[in-house]
Write a protein that holds these residues in place. Structure first.
Motif, short mmCIF file in Angstrom:
data_model
loop_
_atom_site.label_atom_id
_atom_site.label_comp_id
_atom_site.label_asym_id
_atom_site.label_seq_id
_atom_site.Cartn_x
_atom_site.Cartn_y
_atom_site.Cartn_z
N ILE A 1 0.85 -1.19 0.00
CA ILE A 1 0.00 0.00 0.00
C ILE A 1 0.89 1.25 0.00
O ILE A 1 2.08 1.19 0.30
CB ILE A 1 -0.98 0.02 1.19
N VAL A 2 0.29 2.38 -0.33
CA VAL A 2 1.05 3.61 -0.41
C VAL A 2 1.56 4.00 0.97
O VAL A 2 0.81 4.02 1.95
CB VAL A 2 0.20 4.75 -1.02
N TYR A 3 2.85 4.28 1.04
CA TYR A 3 3.48 4.75 2.27
C TYR A 3 2.87 6.10 2.63
O TYR A 3 2.69 6.96 1.77
CB TYR A 3 4.99 4.86 2.04
N HIS A 4 2.56 6.30 3.91
CA HIS A 4 1.79 7.47 4.34
C HIS A 4 2.41 8.81 3.92
O HIS A 4 1.70 9.74 3.57
CB HIS A 4 1.56 7.44 5.86
N ALA A 5 3.72 8.92 3.93
CA ALA A 5 4.37 10.19 3.58
C ALA A 5 4.19 10.56 2.12
O ALA A 5 4.32 11.73 1.75
CB ALA A 5 5.84 10.14 3.94
N ASN A 6 3.88 9.60 1.27
CA ASN A 6 3.72 9.91 -0.15
C ASN A 6 2.48 10.75 -0.43
O ASN A 6 2.44 11.47 -1.42
CB ASN A 6 3.75 8.63 -0.99
#
Length: 160
Positions: free
Chosen positions: A33-38
């Motif tokens: 899943i997309v890393y939160h900082a992205n």
């Protein structure tokens, strides 16, 4: 350079700026899943594109020693994860304009599903880091797209 290969930009639909991104492998973490900082990177790209569309030349201001925008505060809420190859739409609105800052609300969607939203304030700062009035022509550029009403989809009580 072949102009058909230039990066695509966003657009305004009334006061709403829309900017599309796609989830690439580099955007994801080990769980896929997309890393939160992205989301912060995507929101920044959308804000930079919004300024470009409004003919606000950040680079010229920096090179002239006038200053630059910097995020002064940010609140982000994550609703659902994005995954590899998802098409994500970033929607941005300017909700308040002041002499040295702009408040914005940004949301990331996959189709009609909210993924994340952020409320933030960006301030114009001098090269020494002190707040400074943003150029009048920049403030004037924001006026047609200023939209104080942008209700949050998520409230603190919304179950995740």
């Amino acid at each position: 350079m072949d102009k058909s290969l230039t990066p695509q930009g966003g657009r305004f639909d009334g006061p709403l700026h829309q900017f599309a991104v796609r989830v690439y492998y580099e955007d994801t973490d080990l769980s896929g899943i997309v890393y939160h900082a992205n989301y912060l990177r995507w929101f920044e790209r959308a804000r930079s594109d919004m300024l470009r569309v409004l003919d606000i030349d950040q680079r010229a201001a920096i090179e002239a020693g006038e200053g630059a925008y910097a995020v002064a505060d940010l609140h982000i809420r994550y609703a659902r994860p994005a995954r590899l190859d998802d098409d994500v739409l970033i929607e941005s609105r300017c909700t308040q304009l002041r002499a040295a800052s702009v408040r914005m609300h940004q949301r990331a969607f996959r189709s009609s599903e909210l993924l994340a939203e952020a409320q933030l304030r960006v301030g114009f700062v001098a090269p020494d880091g002190r707040p400074r009035r943003q150029p009048q022509e920049w403030r004037d550029a924001f006026l047609p797209v200023l939209s104080p009403v942008f209700p949050s989809v998520l409230s603190p009580d919304t179950p995740q």
